[in-house]
Design a protein around this motif. Structure first.
Motif, PDB file in Angstrom:
ATOM      1  N   MET A  32       0.743  -0.990  -0.276  1.00  0.00           N
ATOM      2  CA  MET A  32       0.709  -0.445   0.111  1.00  0.00           C
ATOM      3  C   MET A  32       1.042   0.979   0.534  1.00  0.00           C
ATOM      4  O   MET A  32       1.891   1.029   0.352  1.00  0.00           O
ATOM      5  CB  MET A  32      -0.520  -0.039   0.865  1.00  0.00           C
ATOM      6  CG  MET A  32      -1.698   0.807   1.638  1.00  0.00           C
ATOM      7  SD  MET A  32      -2.144   1.684   2.312  1.00  0.00           S
ATOM      8  CE  MET A  32      -3.279  -0.148   3.107  1.00  0.00           C
ATOM      9  N   SER A  33       1.180   2.261  -0.874  1.00  0.00           N
ATOM     10  CA  SER A  33       0.756   3.652  -0.141  1.00  0.00           C
ATOM     11  C   SER A  33       0.063   4.471  -0.587  1.00  0.00           C
ATOM     12  O   SER A  33      -0.581   4.607  -0.829  1.00  0.00           O
ATOM     13  CB  SER A  33       2.193   3.919  -1.475  1.00  0.00           C
ATOM     14  OG  SER A  33       1.798   3.751  -2.817  1.00  0.00           O
TER      15      SER A  33
ATOM     16  N   ARG B  97      -2.247   3.699  -4.152  1.00  0.00           N
ATOM     17  CA  ARG B  97      -2.861   1.795  -3.884  1.00  0.00           C
ATOM     18  C   ARG B  97      -3.135   1.059  -5.168  1.00  0.00           C
ATOM     19  O   ARG B  97      -2.813   1.822  -6.299  1.00  0.00           O
ATOM     20  CB  ARG B  97      -3.773   1.643  -2.665  1.00  0.00           C
ATOM     21  CG  ARG B  97      -3.489   1.556  -1.608  1.00  0.00           C
ATOM     22  CD  ARG B  97      -2.673   0.574  -1.085  1.00  0.00           C
ATOM     23  NE  ARG B  97      -3.217  -0.484  -1.461  1.00  0.00           N
ATOM     24  CZ  ARG B  97      -2.488  -1.475  -1.082  1.00  0.00           C
ATOM     25  NH1 ARG B  97      -1.388  -2.307  -1.210  1.00  0.00           N
ATOM     26  NH2 ARG B  97      -3.382  -2.664  -1.465  1.00  0.00           N
TER      27      ARG B  97
ATOM     28  N   ASP C 205      -1.096  -7.754   3.734  1.00  0.00           N
ATOM     29  CA  ASP C 205      -1.132  -6.775   2.760  1.00  0.00           C
ATOM     30  C   ASP C 205       0.715  -6.906   2.637  1.00  0.00           C
ATOM     31  O   ASP C 205       1.251  -5.664   3.262  1.00  0.00           O
ATOM     32  CB  ASP C 205      -2.014  -5.530   2.668  1.00  0.00           C
ATOM     33  CG  ASP C 205      -1.906  -5.407   1.097  1.00  0.00           C
ATOM     34  OD1 ASP C 205      -1.199  -5.801  -0.164  1.00  0.00           O
ATOM     35  OD2 ASP C 205      -2.427  -4.150   1.209  1.00  0.00           O
TER      36      ASP C 205
ATOM     37  N   ALA D 242       1.767  -3.572   1.136  1.00  0.00           N
ATOM     38  CA  ALA D 242       1.760  -2.182   2.006  1.00  0.00           C
ATOM     39  C   ALA D 242       2.754  -2.274   3.107  1.00  0.00           C
ATOM     40  O   ALA D 242       2.949  -3.193   3.357  1.00  0.00           O
ATOM     41  CB  ALA D 242       0.096  -1.995   2.413  1.00  0.00           C
TER      42      ALA D 242
ATOM     43  N   GLY E 239      -0.247  -3.752   6.131  1.00  0.00           N
ATOM     44  CA  GLY E 239       0.445  -3.859   5.395  1.00  0.00           C
ATOM     45  C   GLY E 239       2.406  -4.184   6.318  1.00  0.00           C
ATOM     46  O   GLY E 239       2.581  -3.520   7.154  1.00  0.00           O
TER      47      GLY E 239
ATOM     48  N   ASP F 254       2.075  -9.321  -4.428  1.00  0.00           N
ATOM     49  CA  ASP F 254       1.285  -8.949  -3.363  1.00  0.00           C
ATOM     50  C   ASP F 254       0.612  -9.804  -2.696  1.00  0.00           C
ATOM     51  O   ASP F 254      -0.325  -9.673  -3.603  1.00  0.00           O
ATOM     52  CB  ASP F 254       0.752  -7.868  -4.709  1.00  0.00           C
ATOM     53  CG  ASP F 254      -0.155  -6.742  -3.356  1.00  0.00           C
ATOM     54  OD1 ASP F 254      -0.353  -7.041  -2.361  1.00  0.00           O
ATOM     55  OD2 ASP F 254      -1.095  -6.003  -3.861  1.00  0.00           O
TER      56      ASP F 254
END
Length: 401
Positions: free
Chosen positions: A1-2, A5, A138, A141, A231, A304
């Protein structure tokens, strides 16, 4: 995640995926020094030393001390004082509770995990000693993101360390503050393991495209699968890669995490497997992909666990024409290799197994590839925090004592 996304809510009631590759999320740097600088200027007539100090850092540090004192005296201490009266005292149980001060930490710790909606691995966590909350595991992330009302206010251990805005895959924007607190994992036998860390507490969220029909919460964004996102990828773009709860675990338990989705569990600690394929980077890594047996093409990929069915850049498709909805035709064979182009990591055929294997979403030619969850559903994957940018170790056999 950022802040950008790679997971997107697709059709109503279903979760799709596509990669949004953008600039890394800005670090959450809106700390108390920045927030209260105007106040320092405004109150300089009260305390000329604050404005006249030749070292602004010292002045702001003294102001931080002042606000911390107020917070401790007027908020933190009173709240914690009435907590036992409101909720009752803690009742000791027979299960062991491991925390950073424990002297008997185990070498590994196992947490039960299950999969929602076919592609979303989920565990339960307690934040600040609050209720158990389902979160998506996740690798794409970094940091735990969840609504603020799922965080026990009596478990917040200090002032917020920052404020920021994040985004999930172009679908959901959210405003959060980073709170110092604890994250507790519960093992299969009731034992608990606690990390001192920070959590990104979402104050409010709204659709990125301002559509009234878009997702208005993390839970709706994840199609009801879970209410937060854990994340665990060390070189993910965000939102807060400096604080990953699984890496903040005490002792050797913070060295890494094994995602054993076929076995239904997470295992914290050193890798219990040997002989796996080591990929530099986690989740971002240099990979190669082959479509329908063509020569492998180099891609920058995201390994991912939360990527649903993944993405595929159009530049690697060769003669394969995607469907009108951006998916690949049934019967398309996808093979993903390590950077050397010869070490096969996984392969599958779109539309095989009675439709259980769905297509990745085709994205732009310069976009990265997202593995999606398919790999994690086939074999265990270990995320190693012990090297810069991390390592992804795929497969392996159990180390015999």
């Amino acid at each position: 995640m950022s802040a950008h996304r790679h997971r997107l809510v697709g059709a109503v009631g279903a979760v799709g995926a596509f990669l949004m590759v953008g600039a890394p999320a800005p670090a959450a740097q809106a700390d108390w020094d920045d927030l209260f600088q105007p106040l320092v200027d405004a109150i300089s007539w009260v305390d000329p030393g604050v404005a006249a100090d030749t070292d602004p850092g010292s002045a702001l540090a003294s102001l931080d001390t002042l606000f911390n004192g107020w917070y401790q005296d007027l908020v933190y201490t009173p709240l914690h004082g009435i907590a036992p009266w409101l909720f009752g005292p803690d009742v000791p149980g027979s299960a062991v509770a491991y925390n950073p001060d424990s002297t008997n930490l185990p070498d590994s710790f196992t947490v039960p995990m299950h999969v929602n909606l076919n592609t979303q691995p989920v565990i339960n966590v307690s934040v600040g000693g609050g209720a158990q909350t389902e979160v998506l595991v996740d690798t794409g992330a970094a940091g735990l993101v969840m609504p603020i009302w799922n965080i026990n206010p009596f478990g917040i251990t200090g002032l917020p360390t920052g404020f920021n805005i994040g985004q999930f895959g172009g679908a959901l924007n959210y405003f959060y503050m980073e709170l110092p607190t604890t994250v507790t994992f519960t093992g299969a036998n009731g034992d608990t393991l606690t990390a001192d860390t920070t959590v990104d507490a979402v104050l409010f969220a709204f659709p990125a495209n301002f559509s009234p029909f878009g997702p208005w919460s993390i839970e709706s964004y994840l199609a009801g699968s879970s209410v937060g996102i854990l994340g665990i990828g060390p070189n993910a773009l965000g939102p807060t890669p400096d604080h990953i709860p699984t890496a903040d675990l005490p002792g050797t338990l913070g060295h890494g995490v094994l995602i054993d989705q076929p076995g239904g569990k997470l295992i914290f600690g050193d890798n219990p497997l040997e002989g796996g394929t080591v990929i530099p980077g986690a989740p971002w890594a240099d990979l190669k992909v082959s479509i329908d047996g063509a020569a492998p093409t180099a891609v920058r990929g995201v390994i991912d666990s939360g990527g649903v069915y993944g993405t595929m850049p159009s530049s690697v498709l060769g003669n394969v024409t995607p469907n009108a909805n951006g998916t690949l035709p049934d019967g398309t064979t996808i093979a993903v290799y390590a950077k050397d182009g010869t070490t096969l990591l996984y392969s599958y055929t779109v539309g095989s197994q009675s439709g259980e294997v769905r297509s990745p979403i085709v994205v732009g030619p310069s976009s990265g590839m997202n593995t999606g969850n398919w790999l994690f559903g086939q074999e265990p994957v270990y995320i190693n925090y012990g090297v810069p940018n991390g390592q992804t170790i795929i497969g392996g056999t159990l180390i015999q004592a």
